[in-house]
Scaffold this motif. Structure first.
Motif, PDB file in Angstrom:
ATOM      1  N   ASN A  42       0.797  -1.230   0.000  1.00 47.74           N
ATOM      2  CA  ASN A  42       0.000   0.000   0.000  1.00 47.74           C
ATOM      3  C   ASN A  42       0.830   1.281   0.000  1.00 47.74           C
ATOM      4  O   ASN A  42       0.331   2.342   0.352  1.00 47.74           O
ATOM      5  N   SER A  76     -10.393   5.644  -6.450  1.00 48.03           N
ATOM      6  CA  SER A  76     -11.341   6.098  -5.444  1.00 48.03           C
ATOM      7  C   SER A  76     -11.962   7.416  -5.897  1.00 48.03           C
ATOM      8  O   SER A  76     -11.577   7.987  -6.930  1.00 48.03           O
ATOM      9  N   ALA A  80     -12.005  11.253  -1.502  1.00 47.63           N
ATOM     10  CA  ALA A  80     -11.971  10.188  -0.489  1.00 47.63           C
ATOM     11  C   ALA A  80     -10.950  10.533   0.584  1.00 47.63           C
ATOM     12  O   ALA A  80      -9.951  11.213   0.314  1.00 47.63           O
ATOM     13  N   ALA A  83      -6.461   8.169   3.692  1.00 46.78           N
ATOM     14  CA  ALA A  83      -6.106   6.757   3.893  1.00 46.78           C
ATOM     15  C   ALA A  83      -6.787   5.846   2.887  1.00 46.78           C
ATOM     16  O   ALA A  83      -6.389   4.691   2.728  1.00 46.78           O
ATOM     17  N   HIS A  84      -7.814   6.362   2.203  1.00 46.33           N
ATOM     18  CA  HIS A  84      -8.571   5.542   1.250  1.00 46.33           C
ATOM     19  C   HIS A  84      -8.582   6.176  -0.132  1.00 46.33           C
ATOM     20  O   HIS A  84      -9.468   5.888  -0.935  1.00 46.33           O
ATOM     21  N   ASN A  85      -7.608   7.029  -0.395  1.00 42.09           N
ATOM     22  CA  ASN A  85      -7.552   7.734  -1.663  1.00 42.09           C
ATOM     23  C   ASN A  85      -6.511   7.071  -2.564  1.00 42.09           C
ATOM     24  O   ASN A  85      -5.332   6.982  -2.204  1.00 42.09           O
ATOM     25  N   TYR A  86      -6.939   6.595  -3.723  1.00 43.52           N
ATOM     26  CA  TYR A  86      -6.062   5.804  -4.594  1.00 43.52           C
ATOM     27  C   TYR A  86      -6.032   6.400  -5.997  1.00 43.52           C
ATOM     28  O   TYR A  86      -7.078   6.598  -6.618  1.00 43.52           O
ATOM     29  N   GLN A 216      -5.824  -4.280 -10.163  1.00 35.14           N
ATOM     30  CA  GLN A 216      -6.947  -3.427  -9.810  1.00 35.14           C
ATOM     31  C   GLN A 216      -7.833  -3.103 -11.000  1.00 35.14           C
ATOM     32  O   GLN A 216      -7.428  -3.186 -12.154  1.00 35.14           O
ATOM     33  N   SER A 242     -15.472  -3.186  -3.611  1.00 41.59           N
ATOM     34  CA  SER A 242     -14.587  -3.384  -2.468  1.00 41.59           C
ATOM     35  C   SER A 242     -13.178  -3.532  -3.025  1.00 41.59           C
ATOM     36  O   SER A 242     -12.958  -3.447  -4.238  1.00 41.59           O
ATOM     37  N   GLU A 245      -7.526  -6.080   0.946  1.00 42.44           N
ATOM     38  CA  GLU A 245      -6.746  -5.427   1.993  1.00 42.44           C
ATOM     39  C   GLU A 245      -6.105  -6.473   2.895  1.00 42.44           C
ATOM     40  O   GLU A 245      -6.544  -7.624   2.948  1.00 42.44           O
ATOM     41  N   LYS A 339     -13.718  -5.976   2.317  1.00 40.36           N
ATOM     42  CA  LYS A 339     -14.796  -5.586   3.219  1.00 40.36           C
ATOM     43  C   LYS A 339     -16.135  -5.514   2.487  1.00 40.36           C
ATOM     44  O   LYS A 339     -16.198  -5.253   1.288  1.00 40.36           O
TER      45      LYS A 339
END
Length: 516
Positions: A42, A76, A80, A83-86, A216, A242, A245, A339
């Motif tokens: 990550n 994302s 976002a 921590a969740h921005n891609y 991805q 999802s 992770e 998740k």
């Protein structure tokens, strides 16, 4: 005198090792892996074919070196949380937008992505199911990854960004001048037979049986057979809405299971010949379409970001287990998790079952009989896998739906129940089994139910349970104690009447008065 020390020799066959460290490698890859990788789960990695290509202190300069074009891919929402921005910035020879348009294509693949109850083409498998090795292509057919992808089952629908699907791939040809792009979800590819050369926009990945690779949503890639490989087969788990992770470790602390440093990311790589006609096959809402272009899609001279494919060697898994008594739950074997919208229940878990020590004392060590709430798909990558019968072979699979009763029936189940001193032992050696576990109810395709030709939906032969008879009903101690239990229960019922029955209480009071 102490016994002489035995020198440890490096192992050479990854399918026969207890752990990756048996190979005594000084590199993080197996000996036959030809590529270089970056490390670290990550991270925001960066890589360039020619040093000095990446822009300094900005992402979109007025002029990129060598006349390259800036292109971004987002995974994302723009806003976002950090921590969740891609996203990844790419600097490429030609923009991906330079193509000749989309068109439909014919394929020999069996793709199904609508796993809703209203779809008549998918059905439940109420019993246990087992598959022999899924068929490989005939030599007379040229089947690459595009044509060799077959959906087995799943739940949900990619149009809703909700759910997952299971696939098997079976190929005998490399993708020539065409790439694949899955716009529906993330592919977790697990090789079972044959090495694969996986070319992604961000670089090269060498994938071998016992390794996994995650690509991805939206990333273009090409799959070729590895050197000397004539046919290849493996499994794919796709998640929608999802992402894969690492599971949280809780009381285990900061290290164990799949360690972050063991995830490997490719370095920038470009084709030597960037010209020529190419086709990019897209999977969109479970349907294939294709765009054509006059340049290679693998022309990233530099990139930086965190939307990057990666691979992991399952022999590096640092397993945990009970060291005193009883069993740990199988969740302790989770490599990656995806998740769901329920914070307490994952959409999917990808689990490893490989060699490990079994040391629990005073414990029935074999898997106890269970009716888990999850749907479970097992597959053996190599060796004698962790299946329920001899029909569970590498390249096949087995399935138990949620709350389906299941467990083993071998003679070992009889032996293990005897009171004995249990010595530490190594188990599950020279094999590797994976499991995809989901909180969802799976629906299965026609290919999985019939078309593949290797399906057995009869469940377990009832005769196998003869090795585990009823030992309770005719047990003299149990019978005597059951009789005593009934007598004691009747006596207790009589004695407890005084608390609820006025007549019984009056009799009690009278007996006390007469006894004075």
């Amino acid at each position: 005198m102490p016994a002489p020390m035995k020198e440890r020799e490096p192992a050479t066959d990854p399918t026969k090792i207890f752990h990756y460290t048996d190979l005594q490698r000084k590199k993080p890859t197996r000996e036959n892996d030809p590529y270089t990788y970056m490390h670290g789960w990550n991270n925001r990695h960066q890589s360039e074919v020619i040093p000095g290509t990446l822009p300094v202190a900005q992402n979109n300069p007025q002029e990129v070196r060598f006349g390259l074009y800036t292109e971004g891919i987002t995974y994302s929402a723009f806003a976002a949380p950090r921590a969740h921005n891609y996203s990844t910035y790419m600097y490429r020879v030609r923009p991906a937008a330079a193509h000749n348009g989309y068109k439909k294509i014919e394929s020999k693949a069996h793709i199904q992505n609508c796993f809703l109850s209203l779809n008549p083409e998918v059905e439940t498998l109420p019993e246990q199911a087992e598959w022999g090795p899924f068929p490989l292509p005939e030599d007379s057919d040229k089947i690459d990854f595009v044509d060799g992808l077959h959906t087995l089952g799943g739940s949900g629908d990619p149009n809703l960004r909700e759910g997952m699907a299971l696939y098997v791939y079976a190929i005998n040809a490399s993708m020539e001048k065409r790439a694949f792009c899955n716009t529906d979800g993330d592919f977790l590819i697990c090789a079972q037979q044959g090495n694969l050369d996986v070319q992604t926009e961000f670089g090269m990945i060498f994938l071998q049986p016992g390794e996994i690779c995650v690509i991805q949503r939206g990333v273009r890639f090409r799959i070729a057979l590895g050197p000397g490989v004539e046919k290849a087969r493996g499994y794919i788990t796709e998640v929608w809405g999802s992402m894969w992770e690492l599971p949280d470790l809780g009381p285990l602390g900061g290290h164990s299971l799949a360690n972050p440093r063991d995830f490997l990311y490719p370095v920038a790589h470009i084709d030597e010949d960037l010209s020529g006609d190419w086709a990019v096959v897209n999977k969109n809402n479970g349907k294939y379409n294709c765009l054509e272009q006059d340049h290679s899609p693998f022309d990233l001279v530099a990139w930086h970001g965190n939307v990057v494919p990666y691979k992991y060697d399952l022999t590096k898994f640092a397993s945990q287990n009970a060291t005193s008594i009883d069993h740990t739950d199988p969740s302790v074997n989770t490599v990656l998790t995806a998740k769901s919208r329920d914070p307490n229940t994952p959409l999917a878990d990808f689990l490893w079952f490989g060699p490990r020590w079994d040391v629990a004392s005073n414990t029935f060590r074999l898997p106890y009989f269970h009716r888990n709430s999850a749907s479970e798909f097992l597959a053996c990558l190599y060796g004698e896998g962790l299946g329920r019968s001899d029909d569970f072979q590498p390249g096949g699979g087995s399935f138990e739906g949620g709350h389906t009763p299941h467990g083993g029936f071998s003679e070992a189940y009889v032996d293990e129940m005897r009171i004995q001193e249990s010595e530490p032992r190594k188990i599950l050696e020279n094999q590797m089994t994976i499991m995809v576990e989901s909180s969802r109810t799976f629906l299965w395709t026609e290919y999985a139910r019939v078309g593949c030709g290797t399906t057995n939906t009869r469940g377990t032969d009832p005769k196998v349970w003869d090795t585990l008879p009823d030992r309770f009903s005719n047990n003299p101690e149990a019978k005597a104690l059951l009789k005593r239990v009934k007598e004691d229960k009747k006596l207790m019922e009589e004695r407890s009447k005084v608390y609820f029955d006025d007549g019984a209480l009056k009799e009690l009071l009278n007996s006390k008065t007469n006894g004075c």
